[in-house]
Motif scaffolding. Structure first.
Motif, PDB file in Angstrom:
ATOM      1  N   GLY A 114       2.726  -6.964  -7.741  1.00  0.00           N
ATOM      2  CA  GLY A 114       3.581  -6.860  -6.890  1.00  0.00           C
ATOM      3  C   GLY A 114       4.074  -5.169  -6.568  1.00  0.00           C
ATOM      4  N   ALA A 115       3.454  -4.688  -5.768  1.00  0.00           N
ATOM      5  CA  ALA A 115       4.011  -3.212  -5.643  1.00  0.00           C
ATOM      6  C   ALA A 115       4.659  -2.808  -4.284  1.00  0.00           C
ATOM      7  N   ASP A 116       5.347  -4.063  -3.901  1.00  0.00           N
ATOM      8  CA  ASP A 116       6.203  -3.908  -2.692  1.00  0.00           C
ATOM      9  C   ASP A 116       7.548  -3.367  -2.522  1.00  0.00           C
ATOM     10  N   PHE A 141       5.282  15.598   1.183  1.00  0.00           N
ATOM     11  CA  PHE A 141       5.978  14.528   2.057  1.00  0.00           C
ATOM     12  C   PHE A 141       5.088  13.292   1.372  1.00  0.00           C
ATOM     13  N   ARG A 142       6.282  12.252   1.217  1.00  0.00           N
ATOM     14  CA  ARG A 142       5.817  11.225   0.711  1.00  0.00           C
ATOM     15  C   ARG A 142       4.536  10.382   1.394  1.00  0.00           C
ATOM     16  N   GLY A 143       4.511  10.627   2.677  1.00  0.00           N
ATOM     17  CA  GLY A 143       3.439  10.141   3.579  1.00  0.00           C
ATOM     18  C   GLY A 143       2.190  11.020   3.152  1.00  0.00           C
ATOM     19  N   THR A 161      -0.150  -7.967   6.497  1.00  0.00           N
ATOM     20  CA  THR A 161      -0.246  -9.249   5.994  1.00  0.00           C
ATOM     21  C   THR A 161       0.565  -9.185   4.535  1.00  0.00           C
ATOM     22  N   THR A 162       1.237 -10.345   4.263  1.00  0.00           N
ATOM     23  CA  THR A 162       2.094 -10.300   3.049  1.00  0.00           C
ATOM     24  C   THR A 162       1.885 -11.874   2.227  1.00  0.00           C
ATOM     25  N   VAL A 163       2.410 -12.037   1.077  1.00  0.00           N
ATOM     26  CA  VAL A 163       1.934 -13.095   0.253  1.00  0.00           C
ATOM     27  C   VAL A 163       3.055 -14.048   0.706  1.00  0.00           C
ATOM     28  N   ALA A 208      17.101   9.915  -9.537  1.00  0.00           N
ATOM     29  CA  ALA A 208      16.487  10.361 -10.597  1.00  0.00           C
ATOM     30  C   ALA A 208      15.381  11.375 -10.234  1.00  0.00           C
ATOM     31  N   GLY A 209      15.067  11.304  -8.886  1.00  0.00           N
ATOM     32  CA  GLY A 209      13.792  12.414  -8.537  1.00  0.00           C
ATOM     33  C   GLY A 209      12.534  12.245  -9.388  1.00  0.00           C
ATOM     34  N   TYR A 210      12.414  10.749  -9.533  1.00  0.00           N
ATOM     35  CA  TYR A 210      11.328  10.516 -10.476  1.00  0.00           C
ATOM     36  C   TYR A 210      10.525   9.279 -10.020  1.00  0.00           C
ATOM     37  N   GLY A 211      11.103   8.447  -9.114  1.00  0.00           N
ATOM     38  CA  GLY A 211      10.341   7.310  -8.780  1.00  0.00           C
ATOM     39  C   GLY A 211       8.747   7.243  -8.502  1.00  0.00           C
ATOM     40  N   ALA A 212       8.479   8.137  -7.687  1.00  0.00           N
ATOM     41  CA  ALA A 212       7.017   8.384  -7.412  1.00  0.00           C
ATOM     42  C   ALA A 212       6.252   8.653  -8.539  1.00  0.00           C
ATOM     43  N   ALA A 213       7.064   9.495  -9.371  1.00  0.00           N
ATOM     44  CA  ALA A 213       6.373   9.953 -10.623  1.00  0.00           C
ATOM     45  C   ALA A 213       6.123   8.698 -11.403  1.00  0.00           C
ATOM     46  N   ALA A 242       0.840  -1.282  -0.103  1.00  0.00           N
ATOM     47  CA  ALA A 242       0.094   0.014  -0.139  1.00  0.00           C
ATOM     48  C   ALA A 242       0.857   1.247   0.088  1.00  0.00           C
ATOM     49  N   GLY A 243       1.861   1.455  -0.998  1.00  0.00           N
ATOM     50  CA  GLY A 243       2.756   2.571  -1.298  1.00  0.00           C
ATOM     51  C   GLY A 243       2.158   3.278  -2.261  1.00  0.00           C
ATOM     52  N   ILE A 244       2.910   4.104  -2.771  1.00  0.00           N
ATOM     53  CA  ILE A 244       2.376   4.869  -3.848  1.00  0.00           C
ATOM     54  C   ILE A 244       1.879   4.086  -5.121  1.00  0.00           C
ATOM     55  N   ALA A 245       2.789   3.391  -5.694  1.00  0.00           N
ATOM     56  CA  ALA A 245       2.560   2.458  -6.676  1.00  0.00           C
ATOM     57  C   ALA A 245       1.168   1.517  -6.382  1.00  0.00           C
ATOM     58  N   GLY A 246       1.159   0.826  -5.305  1.00  0.00           N
ATOM     59  CA  GLY A 246      -0.191   0.141  -5.010  1.00  0.00           C
ATOM     60  C   GLY A 246      -1.488   0.746  -4.623  1.00  0.00           C
ATOM     61  N   LEU A 247      -1.283   1.876  -3.992  1.00  0.00           N
ATOM     62  CA  LEU A 247      -2.554   2.739  -3.846  1.00  0.00           C
ATOM     63  C   LEU A 247      -3.005   3.242  -5.350  1.00  0.00           C
ATOM     64  N   GLY A 296       7.430  10.968   6.425  1.00  0.00           N
ATOM     65  CA  GLY A 296       8.656  10.470   5.465  1.00  0.00           C
ATOM     66  C   GLY A 296       9.526  11.566   4.774  1.00  0.00           C
ATOM     67  N   TYR A 297       9.945  11.450   3.657  1.00  0.00           N
ATOM     68  CA  TYR A 297      10.726  12.372   3.265  1.00  0.00           C
ATOM     69  C   TYR A 297      10.109  13.200   2.115  1.00  0.00           C
ATOM     70  N   MET A 298      10.666  14.339   1.847  1.00  0.00           N
ATOM     71  CA  MET A 298       9.912  15.354   0.854  1.00  0.00           C
ATOM     72  C   MET A 298       9.973  14.886  -0.579  1.00  0.00           C
TER      73      MET A 298
HETATM   74  C1  FAD Z   1      15.010  10.331  -0.038  1.00  0.00           C
HETATM   75  C2  FAD Z   1      14.251  10.122  -1.409  1.00  0.00           C
HETATM   76  C3  FAD Z   1      13.904  11.100  -1.899  1.00  0.00           C
HETATM   77  C4  FAD Z   1      12.938  10.916  -3.110  1.00  0.00           C
HETATM   78  N1  FAD Z   1      12.454  12.019  -4.081  1.00  0.00           N
HETATM   79  C5  FAD Z   1      11.675  11.734  -5.010  1.00  0.00           C
HETATM   80  C6  FAD Z   1      10.988  13.037  -5.832  1.00  0.00           C
HETATM   81  O1  FAD Z   1      11.490  13.695  -5.473  1.00  0.00           O
HETATM   82  N2  FAD Z   1      10.405  12.507  -6.645  1.00  0.00           N
HETATM   83  C7  FAD Z   1       9.972  11.457  -7.166  1.00  0.00           C
HETATM   84  O2  FAD Z   1       9.205  11.170  -8.211  1.00  0.00           O
HETATM   85  N3  FAD Z   1      10.368  10.284  -6.356  1.00  0.00           N
HETATM   86  C8  FAD Z   1      11.243  10.529  -5.349  1.00  0.00           C
HETATM   87  N4  FAD Z   1      11.601   9.341  -4.475  1.00  0.00           N
HETATM   88  C9  FAD Z   1      11.435   7.851  -5.059  1.00  0.00           C
HETATM   89  C10 FAD Z   1      10.010   7.420  -4.392  1.00  0.00           C
HETATM   90  O3  FAD Z   1       9.926   7.552  -3.223  1.00  0.00           O
HETATM   91  C11 FAD Z   1      10.043   5.833  -4.741  1.00  0.00           C
HETATM   92  O4  FAD Z   1      10.262   5.675  -6.152  1.00  0.00           O
HETATM   93  C12 FAD Z   1       8.588   5.549  -4.614  1.00  0.00           C
HETATM   94  O5  FAD Z   1       8.164   5.665  -3.034  1.00  0.00           O
HETATM   95  C13 FAD Z   1       8.293   4.169  -4.884  1.00  0.00           C
HETATM   96  O6  FAD Z   1       6.927   3.694  -4.549  1.00  0.00           O
HETATM   97  P1  FAD Z   1       6.590   2.199  -4.664  1.00  0.00           P
HETATM   98  O7  FAD Z   1       4.988   2.245  -4.261  1.00  0.00           O
HETATM   99  O8  FAD Z   1       6.965   1.582  -5.889  1.00  0.00           O
HETATM  100  O9  FAD Z   1       7.316   1.657  -3.196  1.00  0.00           O
HETATM  101  P2  FAD Z   1       7.392   2.177  -1.782  1.00  0.00           P
HETATM  102  O10 FAD Z   1       7.099   3.430  -1.623  1.00  0.00           O
HETATM  103  O11 FAD Z   1       8.557   1.353  -1.194  1.00  0.00           O
HETATM  104  O12 FAD Z   1       6.311   1.111  -1.107  1.00  0.00           O
HETATM  105  C14 FAD Z   1       6.135   0.003  -1.130  1.00  0.00           C
HETATM  106  C15 FAD Z   1       5.118  -0.626   0.002  1.00  0.00           C
HETATM  107  O13 FAD Z   1       4.919  -2.177   0.044  1.00  0.00           O
HETATM  108  C16 FAD Z   1       5.137  -2.445   1.365  1.00  0.00           C
HETATM  109  N5  FAD Z   1       5.768  -3.819   1.423  1.00  0.00           N
HETATM  110  C17 FAD Z   1       7.082  -3.931   1.164  1.00  0.00           C
HETATM  111  N6  FAD Z   1       7.346  -5.377   1.295  1.00  0.00           N
HETATM  112  C18 FAD Z   1       6.105  -5.965   1.500  1.00  0.00           C
HETATM  113  C19 FAD Z   1       5.496  -7.271   1.404  1.00  0.00           C
HETATM  114  N7  FAD Z   1       6.383  -8.553   1.415  1.00  0.00           N
HETATM  115  N8  FAD Z   1       4.477  -7.755   1.496  1.00  0.00           N
HETATM  116  C20 FAD Z   1       3.544  -6.641   1.580  1.00  0.00           C
HETATM  117  N9  FAD Z   1       3.596  -5.119   1.636  1.00  0.00           N
HETATM  118  C21 FAD Z   1       5.055  -5.002   1.713  1.00  0.00           C
HETATM  119  C22 FAD Z   1       5.956  -1.398   1.861  1.00  0.00           C
HETATM  120  O14 FAD Z   1       5.478  -1.370   3.458  1.00  0.00           O
HETATM  121  C23 FAD Z   1       5.177  -0.150   1.241  1.00  0.00           C
HETATM  122  O15 FAD Z   1       4.187   0.276   2.113  1.00  0.00           O
HETATM  123  C24 FAD Z   1      12.745   9.440  -3.546  1.00  0.00           C
HETATM  124  C25 FAD Z   1      12.976   8.762  -2.654  1.00  0.00           C
HETATM  125  C26 FAD Z   1      13.802   8.737  -1.670  1.00  0.00           C
HETATM  126  C27 FAD Z   1      14.250   7.554  -0.962  1.00  0.00           C
END
Ligand code: FAD
Length: 392
Positions: free
Chosen positions: A160-162, A109-111, A131-133, A304-309, A16-21, A47-49
């Motif tokens: 898998g958005a984990d 903020f990421r949160g 819960t996990t898989v 890359a400053g682009y992972g959330a994007a 339930a991170g950015i990709a999953g939600l 979290g972070y900005m």
């Molecule tokens: C310091 C920092 C600054 C950044 N700045 C930027 C920026 O300016 N712009 C930008 O676009 N991106 C930025 N990023 C990148 C961005 O934060 C990430 O790319 C993004 O959060 C990825 O989202 P995600 O949902 O794929 O993964 P995550 O955010 O890591 O979410 C994964 C989720 O899965 C859950 N999870 C993990 N393992 C399991 C499991 N086994 N079973 C169930 N759940 C699990 C975790 O608890 C979490 O909730 C930054 C990253 C960092 C570290």
């Protein structure tokens, strides 16, 4: 059952991170019912900005979350490049930063980004926290998933958005070292519980030295944060030391707002992000009805400053591909072909970005400073603006 009682197609999303939600939100719009399994026991915040610019801003707009994000926008601030003792070297006023970045940009903020996405899906998706898989089996009709809460669920699609250390990737695609490319740097980022005494409110200081960067941003109570990146020959041993010790050893000699930020981390290391910087590079992001999304599939790193994007854009485009194709395999193939060039570009930019965050030589530091100086000069500003915006 791969469909629910109302005949909706079912998907299971892990994480339930950015990709999953964002995927849950977009799939719901495409007529799917979504179950989300999240390892953490409850939602976290802060979290972070992070900045959403270019394609990230566009994806947020398409997902309809911009108005809610705008309420949490941290805004731009005066950026001060400092020497090791914290004294200013060069100041770029907030208005100049804003002009370089352009109007289609937001800092949150990421949160807060997660909270906005969560609010948008909490009533339509089913959540299982803590819960996990544990196991995954596929057949012609669907995918059967054994969850750690003892239940077994069936769906048409498993996502898998984990994140970077994905469990779904390990189960279906092989061990992490087969896909993770270590860039030999560490990053630590955390919110400041107490408003820092330095720098002044509305500004942020950045120290950039050989192989390291330290930044402290003061945007007032509950909006201030610190960021550290440094080269590390042995990231494993940094991780073993933990954020408070490792960052104190790497940045303990600096002045300005850094000592106070490090002291705050030592007293309360809870909310810190601390990890080695690694990219995930894979030949394919899906196996049958299981696909990876976000950092789990293609982590580009903070450089890359682009992972959330990409997490937002990837989720949005996946929903659109599932709308275009009734067949899951065809949708996943189309989606990956569309997204892959962008991911490749961002991963390459991130590898080049290392020189900005952890300059390998004094010449790189000098070049960085030159860019910051150029941005203040009206004659050169447009040139720098074009290069900032073309990197999106
Ligand atoms: C310091 C920092 C600054 C950044 N700045 C930027 C920026 O300016 N712009 C930008 O676009 N991106 C930025 N990023 C990148 C961005 O934060 C990430 O790319 C993004 O959060 C990825 O989202 P995600 O949902 O794929 O993964 P995550 O955010 O890591 O979410 C994964 C989720 O899965 C859950 N999870 C993990 N393992 C399991 C499991 N086994 N079973 C169930 N759940 C699990 C975790 O608890 C979490 O909730 C930054 C990253 C960092 C570290």
């Amino acid at each position: 059952m791969t469909r629910n009682d109302s005949g909706e197609r079912r998907a299971i999303v892990v994480g339930a991170g950015i990709a999953g939600l964002a995927a849950a939100m977009r799939l719901h719009r495409a007529g799917w019912q979504v179950l989300i399994a999240e390892r953490a026991p409850a939602r976290r915040s802060s979290g972070y900005m992070l900045n959403l610019v270019g394609g990230g801003y566009d994806a947020a707009e398409r997902l309809g979350i911009l108005p809610a994000l705008a309420e949490r926008d941290l805004g731009l601030f005066t950026s001060i490049l400092v020497k090791a003792d914290g004294t200013p070297k060069l100041t770029v006023p907030a208005a100049v930063v804003a002009a370089a970045v352009g109007p289609r940009a937001i800092s949150v903020f990421r949160g807060d980004l997660e909270s906005v996405l969560y609010e948008a899906v909490r009533d339509t998706a089913e959540f299982r926290f803590g819960t996990t898989v544990e196991a995954v089996e596929q057949d012609g009709d669907g995918v059967t998933v054994a969850l750690s809460d003892g239940t077994t669920e069936r769906a048409e699609l498993l996502l898998g958005a984990d994140g970077l250390h994905s469990g779904v990737r390990r189960l279906l695609f092989g061990p992490e070292p087969e896909h993770r490319v270590d860039l030999h740097h560490m990053v630590g980022a955390f919110p400041l519980r107490r408003t820092p005494r330095e720098p002044a409110e509305g500004s942020g200081t950045t120290f950039i030295g050989p192989r390291r960067t330290a930044a402290v941003v003061n945007l007032g109570p509950d909006r201030s944060s610190a960021f550290f990146a440094y080269r590390a020959a042995d990231p494993e041993s940094e991780l073993e030391r933990g954020p408070a010790r490792a960052l104190a050893e790497a940045f303990g000699d600096l002045g300005g707002g850094v000592p106070e930020a490090l002291a705050g981390l030592r007293d309360d290391p809870g909310g810190a992000y601390f990890d080695s910087v690694s990219q995930i590079v894979m030949d394919g992001w899906s196996r049958g009805r299981v696909a990876l999304l976000g950092d789990a599939a293609w982590c580009v790193t903070l450089f890359a400053g682009y992972g959330a994007a990409l997490a937002l854009a990837g989720a949005d485009r996946l929903g659109a591909a599932l709308e275009r194709h009734g067949d899951v395999a065809a949708a996943l193939a189309d989606w990956e072909a569309e997204l892959r060039p962008e991911v490749r570009k961002r991963q390459a930019l991130a590898r080049r970005g290392i020189a900005q965050f952890a300059p390998p030589t004094r010449a790189h530091i000098w070049m960085n400073e030159l860019t910051m100086r150029a941005i203040r000069l009206p004659g050169l500003r447009q040139l720098v603006q074009r290069s900032v915006r073309s990197a999106r």
